[in-house]
Design a protein around this motif. Structure first.
Motif, PDB file in Angstrom:
ATOM      1  N   THR A  75       0.836  -1.199   0.000  1.00 14.34           N
ATOM      2  CA  THR A  75       0.000   0.000   0.000  1.00 14.34           C
ATOM      3  C   THR A  75       0.872   1.251   0.000  1.00 14.34           C
ATOM      4  OG1 THR A  75      -1.785  -1.144   1.143  1.00 14.34           O
ATOM      5  CG2 THR A  75      -1.781   1.259   1.276  1.00 14.34           C
ATOM      6  N   LEU A  76       1.921   1.243   0.803  1.00 10.58           N
ATOM      7  CA  LEU A  76       2.828   2.392   0.828  1.00 10.58           C
ATOM      8  C   LEU A  76       3.534   2.578  -0.509  1.00 10.58           C
ATOM      9  CD1 LEU A  76       4.492   2.017   4.336  1.00 10.58           C
ATOM     10  CD2 LEU A  76       2.995   3.862   3.578  1.00 10.58           C
ATOM     11  N   LEU A  77       3.973   1.481  -1.109  1.00 11.30           N
ATOM     12  CA  LEU A  77       4.713   1.580  -2.369  1.00 11.30           C
ATOM     13  C   LEU A  77       3.814   1.937  -3.544  1.00 11.30           C
ATOM     14  CD1 LEU A  77       7.102  -1.487  -2.000  1.00 11.30           C
ATOM     15  CD2 LEU A  77       7.668   0.931  -1.716  1.00 11.30           C
ATOM     16  N   ASN A  78       2.609   1.421  -3.556  1.00 15.26           N
ATOM     17  CA  ASN A  78       1.712   1.628  -4.693  1.00 15.26           C
ATOM     18  C   ASN A  78       0.754   2.792  -4.490  1.00 15.26           C
ATOM     19  OD1 ASN A  78       2.874  -0.629  -5.877  1.00 15.26           O
ATOM     20  ND2 ASN A  78       1.337  -2.005  -5.036  1.00 15.26           N
ATOM     21  N   ALA A  80      -2.041   2.657  -3.141  1.00 14.63           N
ATOM     22  CA  ALA A  80      -3.420   2.170  -3.264  1.00 14.63           C
ATOM     23  C   ALA A  80      -3.534   0.874  -2.492  1.00 14.63           C
ATOM     24  CB  ALA A  80      -3.764   1.944  -4.730  1.00 14.63           C
ATOM     25  N   SER A  81      -4.730   0.377  -2.467  1.00 17.32           N
ATOM     26  CA  SER A  81      -4.973  -0.882  -1.760  1.00 17.32           C
ATOM     27  C   SER A  81      -4.147  -1.990  -2.391  1.00 17.32           C
ATOM     28  CB  SER A  81      -6.455  -1.245  -1.820  1.00 17.32           C
ATOM     29  OG  SER A  81      -6.645  -2.511  -1.234  1.00 17.32           O
ATOM     30  N   ALA A  82      -3.501  -2.779  -1.554  1.00 20.56           N
ATOM     31  CA  ALA A  82      -2.683  -3.879  -2.054  1.00 20.56           C
ATOM     32  C   ALA A  82      -3.520  -5.103  -2.386  1.00 20.56           C
ATOM     33  CB  ALA A  82      -1.626  -4.246  -1.021  1.00 20.56           C
ATOM     34  N   THR A  83      -4.783  -5.076  -2.021  1.00 23.61           N
ATOM     35  CA  THR A  83      -5.643  -6.215  -2.301  1.00 23.61           C
ATOM     36  C   THR A  83      -6.292  -6.014  -3.669  1.00 23.61           C
ATOM     37  OG1 THR A  83      -6.111  -6.412   0.041  1.00 23.61           O
ATOM     38  CG2 THR A  83      -7.556  -7.620  -1.447  1.00 23.61           C
ATOM     39  N   PRO A  84      -5.901  -6.826  -4.646  1.00 18.79           N
ATOM     40  CA  PRO A  84      -6.468  -6.627  -5.973  1.00 18.79           C
ATOM     41  C   PRO A  84      -7.941  -7.012  -6.005  1.00 18.79           C
ATOM     42  CG  PRO A  84      -5.099  -8.593  -5.936  1.00 18.79           C
ATOM     43  CD  PRO A  84      -4.980  -7.934  -4.593  1.00 18.79           C
ATOM     44  N   ARG A  85      -8.688  -6.304  -6.818  1.00 23.62           N
ATOM     45  CA  ARG A  85     -10.098  -6.647  -7.016  1.00 23.62           C
ATOM     46  C   ARG A  85     -10.163  -7.799  -7.979  1.00 23.62           C
ATOM     47  NH1 ARG A  85     -14.749  -2.479  -6.298  1.00 23.62           N
ATOM     48  NH2 ARG A  85     -14.275  -2.470  -4.146  1.00 23.62           N
ATOM     49  N   GLN A  86     -10.978  -8.751  -7.633  1.00 25.25           N
ATOM     50  CA  GLN A  86     -11.148  -9.893  -8.515  1.00 25.25           C
ATOM     51  C   GLN A  86     -12.607  -9.989  -8.912  1.00 25.25           C
ATOM     52  OE1 GLN A  86      -9.651 -13.284  -6.440  1.00 25.25           O
ATOM     53  NE2 GLN A  86      -7.534 -12.692  -6.721  1.00 25.25           N
ATOM     54  N   THR A  87     -12.818 -10.268 -10.164  1.00 20.56           N
ATOM     55  CA  THR A  87     -14.171 -10.498 -10.641  1.00 20.56           C
ATOM     56  C   THR A  87     -14.185 -11.846 -11.333  1.00 20.56           C
ATOM     57  OG1 THR A  87     -13.702  -9.395 -12.738  1.00 20.56           O
ATOM     58  CG2 THR A  87     -14.631  -8.033 -10.972  1.00 20.56           C
ATOM     59  N   ALA A  88     -15.333 -12.432 -11.331  1.00 23.43           N
ATOM     60  CA  ALA A  88     -15.457 -13.741 -11.972  1.00 23.43           C
ATOM     61  C   ALA A  88     -16.855 -13.874 -12.556  1.00 23.43           C
ATOM     62  CB  ALA A  88     -15.206 -14.859 -10.959  1.00 23.43           C
ATOM     63  N   ARG A  89     -16.948 -14.649 -13.595  1.00 25.59           N
ATOM     64  CA  ARG A  89     -18.240 -14.945 -14.196  1.00 25.59           C
ATOM     65  C   ARG A  89     -18.638 -16.324 -13.701  1.00 25.59           C
ATOM     66  NH1 ARG A  89     -20.036 -17.415 -19.112  1.00 25.59           N
ATOM     67  NH2 ARG A  89     -17.872 -17.870 -19.623  1.00 25.59           N
ATOM     68  N   VAL A  90     -19.838 -16.436 -13.193  1.00 21.79           N
ATOM     69  CA  VAL A  90     -20.333 -17.714 -12.674  1.00 21.79           C
ATOM     70  C   VAL A  90     -20.822 -18.548 -13.854  1.00 21.79           C
ATOM     71  CG1 VAL A  90     -22.006 -18.848 -11.169  1.00 21.79           C
ATOM     72  CG2 VAL A  90     -20.938 -16.688 -10.484  1.00 21.79           C
ATOM     73  N   VAL A  91     -20.277 -19.730 -13.955  1.00 17.57           N
ATOM     74  CA  VAL A  91     -20.655 -20.628 -15.044  1.00 17.57           C
ATOM     75  C   VAL A  91     -21.566 -21.701 -14.467  1.00 17.57           C
ATOM     76  CG1 VAL A  91     -19.793 -22.234 -16.793  1.00 17.57           C
ATOM     77  CG2 VAL A  91     -18.440 -20.222 -16.151  1.00 17.57           C
ATOM     78  N   PRO A  92     -22.790 -21.821 -14.986  1.00 20.93           N
ATOM     79  CA  PRO A  92     -23.684 -22.854 -14.440  1.00 20.93           C
ATOM     80  C   PRO A  92     -23.161 -24.241 -14.762  1.00 20.93           C
ATOM     81  CG  PRO A  92     -24.685 -21.767 -16.348  1.00 20.93           C
ATOM     82  CD  PRO A  92     -23.389 -21.061 -16.066  1.00 20.93           C
ATOM     83  N   LEU A  93     -23.309 -25.130 -13.811  1.00 17.85           N
ATOM     84  CA  LEU A  93     -22.902 -26.521 -14.015  1.00 17.85           C
ATOM     85  C   LEU A  93     -23.986 -27.261 -14.774  1.00 17.85           C
ATOM     86  CD1 LEU A  93     -21.400 -27.306 -10.505  1.00 17.85           C
ATOM     87  CD2 LEU A  93     -20.177 -26.692 -12.578  1.00 17.85           C
ATOM     88  N   ARG A  94     -23.586 -27.998 -15.751  1.00 14.58           N
ATOM     89  CA  ARG A  94     -24.525 -28.790 -16.529  1.00 14.58           C
ATOM     90  C   ARG A  94     -24.256 -30.257 -16.255  1.00 14.58           C
ATOM     91  NH1 ARG A  94     -23.053 -25.227 -21.439  1.00 14.58           N
ATOM     92  NH2 ARG A  94     -24.355 -23.435 -21.018  1.00 14.58           N
ATOM     93  N   PRO A  95     -25.300 -31.052 -16.175  1.00 17.52           N
ATOM     94  CA  PRO A  95     -25.074 -32.485 -15.953  1.00 17.52           C
ATOM     95  C   PRO A  95     -24.297 -33.076 -17.123  1.00 17.52           C
ATOM     96  CG  PRO A  95     -27.440 -31.970 -16.073  1.00 17.52           C
ATOM     97  CD  PRO A  95     -26.697 -30.706 -16.293  1.00 17.52           C
ATOM     98  N   GLN A  96     -23.394 -33.979 -16.799  1.00 20.59           N
ATOM     99  CA  GLN A  96     -22.626 -34.656 -17.849  1.00 20.59           C
ATOM    100  C   GLN A  96     -23.493 -35.668 -18.557  1.00 20.59           C
ATOM    101  OE1 GLN A  96     -19.131 -36.313 -16.138  1.00 20.59           O
ATOM    102  NE2 GLN A  96     -18.168 -34.326 -15.820  1.00 20.59           N
ATOM    103  N   ARG A  97     -23.317 -35.791 -19.840  1.00 20.88           N
ATOM    104  CA  ARG A  97     -24.109 -36.746 -20.630  1.00 20.88           C
ATOM    105  C   ARG A  97     -23.329 -37.960 -20.948  1.00 20.88           C
ATOM    106  NH1 ARG A  97     -28.498 -33.395 -23.245  1.00 20.88           N
ATOM    107  NH2 ARG A  97     -27.930 -31.330 -22.572  1.00 20.88           N
TER     108      ARG A  97
END
Length: 97
Positions: A75-78, A80-97
């Motif tokens: 935080t001192l060096l940058n 800004a917050s040292a904790t990076p923001r992470q985003t993710a897209r939720v992928v629905p699970l589909r039953p295996q055929r």
């Protein structure tokens, strides 16, 4: 390990002697901080009923402390917050055929 098993009191006396010798060898401005740190470590060891439990707890405590220090440094060096923001897209699970 043999001393700890055969003579727990002797082991503890030797442990304290070595720790105190190490602290005494440090510069005066470091000694009080090291004595407080050792006091806290000793209390954690007392609090846990067995050496393994104390070791696990102290390891976690020191790791958390290191992570906080690293985050503060980043935080001192940058600037800004040292904790990076992470985003993710939720992928629905589909039953295996």
């Amino acid at each position: 390990m043999r001393l700890a098993r055969s003579d727990p009191e002797g082991f503890e006396a030797r442990r304290r002697q070595l720790i105190e010798a190490h602290i005494a060898a440090r510069p005066p401005e470091d000694r009080e901080r090291l004595r407080r740190l050792q006091w806290r470590i000793d209390r954690e060891i007392q609090r846990h009923g067995n050496p393994l439990g104390a070791c696990v707890h102290l390891h976690r405590w020191m790791f958390d402390s290191l992570a906080r220090q690293q985050q503060a440094l980043e935080t001192l060096l940058n600037g800004a917050s040292a904790t990076p923001r992470q985003t993710a897209r939720v992928v629905p699970l589909r039953p295996q055929r």
